[in-house]
Design an enzyme around this catalytic site. Structure first.
Site, PDB file in Angstrom:
ATOM      1  N   LYS A   1       2.989   1.854  10.729  1.00 25.62           N
ATOM      2  CA  LYS A   1       2.993   3.190  10.119  1.00 25.62           C
ATOM      3  C   LYS A   1       2.476   4.236  11.100  1.00 25.62           C
ATOM      4  O   LYS A   1       3.050   5.324  11.223  1.00 25.62           O
ATOM      5  CB  LYS A   1       2.125   3.170   8.862  1.00 25.62           C
ATOM      6  CG  LYS A   1       2.619   2.229   7.778  1.00 25.62           C
ATOM      7  CD  LYS A   1       1.561   2.007   6.706  1.00 25.62           C
ATOM      8  CE  LYS A   1       1.978   0.897   5.751  1.00 25.62           C
ATOM      9  NZ  LYS A   1       0.916   0.560   4.800  1.00 25.62           N
TER      10      LYS A   1
ATOM     11  N   GLU B   1       0.859  -1.182   0.000  1.00 17.10           N
ATOM     12  CA  GLU B   1       0.000   0.000   0.000  1.00 17.10           C
ATOM     13  C   GLU B   1       0.903   1.242   0.000  1.00 17.10           C
ATOM     14  O   GLU B   1       1.802   1.334   0.839  1.00 17.10           O
ATOM     15  CB  GLU B   1      -0.879   0.016   1.244  1.00 17.10           C
ATOM     16  CG  GLU B   1      -1.851  -1.137   1.340  1.00 17.10           C
ATOM     17  CD  GLU B   1      -2.613  -1.102   2.655  1.00 17.10           C
ATOM     18  OE1 GLU B   1      -3.526  -0.265   2.780  1.00 17.10           O
ATOM     19  OE2 GLU B   1      -2.268  -1.879   3.553  1.00 17.10           O
TER      20      GLU B   1
ATOM     21  N   ARG C   1       5.230 -13.741   9.252  1.00 15.92           N
ATOM     22  CA  ARG C   1       5.874 -12.432   9.162  1.00 15.92           C
ATOM     23  C   ARG C   1       7.234 -12.449   9.842  1.00 15.92           C
ATOM     24  O   ARG C   1       7.501 -13.270  10.720  1.00 15.92           O
ATOM     25  CB  ARG C   1       5.014 -11.357   9.836  1.00 15.92           C
ATOM     26  CG  ARG C   1       3.721 -11.057   9.137  1.00 15.92           C
ATOM     27  CD  ARG C   1       2.969  -9.938   9.823  1.00 15.92           C
ATOM     28  NE  ARG C   1       3.751  -8.694   9.799  1.00 15.92           N
ATOM     29  CZ  ARG C   1       3.256  -7.511  10.135  1.00 15.92           C
ATOM     30  NH1 ARG C   1       2.008  -7.403  10.532  1.00 15.92           N
ATOM     31  NH2 ARG C   1       3.997  -6.443  10.090  1.00 15.92           N
TER      32      ARG C   1
END
Length: 763
Positions: free
Chosen positions: A483, A258, A473
């Site tokens: 973020k 993104e 992950r």
């Protein structure tokens, strides 16, 4: 209360931690007693932070408060100086409840008086390695075995020594080494994947290039139906046949970030996996921006993402955007409504949050009515949040009827005001994969709950359906990568920006000086697993050292200069030059020239006015060698300033061939350049700053106040004068450094990338 807060803060607790402690009356009372006893032993009100931390941890874990004075004494007299010793002491007291303790037995149990030097650690690890090598080339000792041999050694130093000696003793593994041991497999519904895949420095192969053949048990292109859980419809085989005709049986993957933030170390694993798997199978990988949320997307993120992918050494087959397909995605949504699989819903956004969403009263509204309302959504006839388009399906996590389209009156970065409705991830992701004929859609584990919706939507629209597989992950301790949290760090001024070298974004790692090869090597060593992987930063730093040791030319620098005047330098050598190899272990790789004159500068820490046991560098009674100069210097006079601080030394020099070999050689500079040096440490104090159990007051209260030290007047030899931004050097005996973008033609700025394997301050 204010007095108690001040007392607790005086031993190193934060204000928030002190206030939290006061909520526990028993803990408050015991801690006050411990502090009072400590102050009595010290004869002052000052308790240093290290002792204060141990006191606090002792009080929170001590079951028998009758032992409070006993342990406080050991902490304040510095007989117990580490968490390891404290834990051993508490365990001993727990297992010895009798009143009269054998102090000698207690001190032996918790390592009182035991000092483990770096040399002992190095020797112990080498010995264990050598014993193992007698019977198995790569049967190296683990850090746990080394810790058993050196119980009271610093665990991180031991682990780093183990990692480094593997490479130094044996070099990279050969193919034969890799074949010796059977692989350990994890079960996954899609395929079996080995626990870890080491990077081959010898062949230069990346993580996934080593996974050819049947190692992953992936389906072959066009054989999606052989994957467990894949949904087969009456038209599946026709769609797969058409897919093969369009791709020629080529493997296709994609990396779909993104564009609303900067990539971090976890993304590096995803990049290596997606691009690496395609490359290993002679396939292609797309860089696809998932740009479906215009409120958070900015040009700088688009640019930085592509820059980081290419910095890691990967070239996308094509750069695409979800927005490239906005019209097609809209047409497919209309088709989904016509097929009876979607409807326009008037439930508000707050009603749709969570997993226990009440059933929509509009779920069974007529198809024609939903088509009309969806067209009105498209034309901007509703307010934001007033209506959504929802899909008629239940996700694996139980969430019912996920949203496919929502209204946003924010101009899009690429399409401007053309659209006011935007598709969600749940709707967009699988359809873009289908449009691009992706064969293997590789996602992190949190997307497992969306796999059923992935298959359902492709089949509901009767389009080609790729296969999604999830892997664990990659996370690092002592950092945050969210973020939202990085933005908080920037907004509060804790870090400068997304590329602050204390962060673990890829732009930050590049600025700090981490080579891309080292990051790729780290990802290879971590491997691909189904379970989430959490690693410590020092493992990444070990990979950085390995690369820089071979690629960073040497230079000499002093961070805290001490002026030295050589009083007897031969007249024909008042201004001389020294030839210094860029890589002392391989002088054929080049050299540089530096001046050598009667005035030089050394590190302040390389001189001590009073000799101490074990100190090997310069003192009034002990000479020291100058690296690469061929001279040994001896102190003749110590000059001090008005405050009594040593500000200059007058020394004599002698050829190193004419005197006894000194105990140590130190770096020096002559006619140097002044530069700025930035030294970085961990940004957070705790391993998991986001964990409320470790940091109750939140990650912003866990900042390490010493995470950045700026030295504005360091000195470096002139060989680095023409270096460019991101050029890397090893400053001998100091560490690895990289040129920062803040550098100017007047003054260079260097970031310390990592320290050397050994700390020269302990010589």
């Amino acid at each position: 209360m204010a007095d108690a807060v001040s007392i607790f803060m005086s031993i190193g607790l934060s204000e928030q931690k002190a206030k939290e402690t006061l909520k526990n009356e028993a803990l408050t009372s015991t801690l006050k007693k411990a502090i009072e006893q400590a102050q009595g032993l010290l004869g002052s009100a000052s308790v240093d932070k290290t002792a204060g931390t141990l006191l606090y941890n002792m009080v929170t874990r001590l079951k028998d408060t009758n032992r409070l004075s006993f342990l406080t004494e050991y902490i304040i007299t510095q007989k117990i100086t580490s968490e390891l010793q404290l834990s051993a002491a508490l365990d001993f007291l727990k297992s010895h409840p009798q009143e009269n303790l054998d102090r000698l037995e207690f001190e032996t149990a918790c390592g009182v008086g035991v000092v483990v030097t770096p040399e002992q650690i190095e020797d112990a690890v080498r010995t264990l390695h050598s014993l193992r090598l007698l019977w198995n080339r790569f049967g190296l000792c683990s850090s746990g075995e080394a810790r058993t041999a050196l119980k009271w050694a610093d665990g991180k130093i031991v682990k780093n020594e183990v990692d480094m000696q593997v490479l130094h003793l044996l070099g990279p593994k050969t193919e034969a080494d890799l074949e010796k041991k059977p692989k350990v497999y994890f079960y996954c519904p899609c395929f079996v994947v080995p626990h870890t895949y080491p990077f081959s420095a010898e062949t230069g192969k990346s993580l996934m290039e080593q996974l050819r053949g049947e190692a992953l048990k992936f389906h072959k292109p066009g054989e999606n139906y052989k994957t467990e859980g894949y949904v087969v419809t009456p038209n599946t085989m026709n769609l797969l046949k058409k897919h093969l005709e369009e791709t020629g049986g080529q493997v296709r993957t994609r990396f779909p970030p993104e564009p609303n933030g900067i990539l971090h170390i976890g993304h590096a694993k995803a990049i290596n996996f997606n691009f690496g798997f395609a490359k290993a199978n002679n396939g292609i990988c797309f860089l696809r921006y998932d740009d479906t949320n215009p409120e958070k997307e900015e040009e700088k993120y688009f640019t930085a993402i592509r820059e980081m992918v290419e910095w890691l050494g990967y070239k996308p087959y094509a750069v695409t955007h979800a927005s490239d397909n906005f019209q097609l995605l809209y047409d497919l949504a209309v088709d989904l409504i016509r097929r009876g699989h979607a409807y326009v819903c008037h439930q508000r956004g707050e009603e749709l949050k969570g997993h226990n969403v009440p059933p929509s009263p509009w779920r069974e509204r007529p198809v024609e009515e939903s088509l009309i309302l969806f067209d009105r959504m498209r034309k901007g006839m509703f307010a934001e949040g007033e209506v959504t388009l929802r899909m008629k399906m239940v996700m694996e996590d139980g969430k019912m009827d996920p949203v496919a389209y929502r209204i946003k009156y924010t101009p899009h970065h690429r399409t401007g005001d053309t659209w006011c409705i935007y598709p969600t991830y749940d709707y967009t992701h699988c359809l873009c994969d289908s449009i691009e004929n992706i064969t293997h859609s590789l996602c992190t584990k949190e997307f497992q709950s969306r796999r059923s919706s992935y298959f359902w939507l492709c089949n509901a629209l009767d389009v080609y359906c790729p296969v999604q597989w999830e892997y664990g992950r990659l996370n690092l301790t002592y950092t945050v990568v969210s973020k939202r949290k990085i933005i908080k760090l920037v907004e509060t001024g804790i870090v400068r920006d997304w590329d602050d070298p204390r962060l673990f974004t890829l732009t930050a790692l590049r600025r700090r000086g981490f080579p891309p090869q080292a990051i790729n090597n780290f990802c290879a060593r971590v491997g691909v697993t189904v379970a989430q992987t959490t690693m410590e930063p020092h493992l990444l730093e070990a990979c950085v050292r390995e690369v820089l040791n071979d690629t960073a030319p040497r230079a000499m620098a002093v961070l805290e200069p001490l002026k030295v005047t050589i009083t007897n330098l031969p007249t024909n050598a008042q201004v001389n030059t020294c030839i210094i190899p860029d890589f002392p272990a391989n002088e054929a790789k080049g050299s540089h020239v530096v001046p050598f004159s009667k005035t030089i500068f050394i590190e302040k820490s390389d001189f001590r006015e009073v000799m101490e046991k074990g100190y090997k560098r310069l003192t009034p009674d002990q000479p020291v060698g100058l690296r690469h100069a061929g001279y040994v210097i001896s102190v003749q006079r110590v000059i001090k300033d008005g405050c009594g601080n040593v500000c200059e030394l007058e020394v004599t020099c002698a050829s190193s061939d004419s005197v006894e070999k000194p105990k140590a050689f130190i770096q020096w500079v002559s006619d140097p350049l002044q530069c700025e040096v930035r030294l970085y440490e961990r940004l957070f104090l705790h391993k998991n700053p986001e964990d409320p159990a470790e940091v109750p007051a939140g990650f912003l209260t866990d900042i390490n106040p010493y995470s950045l030290t700026v030295i504005e007047s360091a000195l470096v030899d002139r060989s680095v004068g023409k270096s460019k931004v991101f050029d890397k050097f090893q400053f001998e005996r100091v560490g690895y450094f990289s040129v920062d973008p803040d550098s100017t033609s007047e003054k260079l700025v260097f970031n310390r990338t990592v320290t050397l394997k050994e700390d020269p301050g302990k010589i």
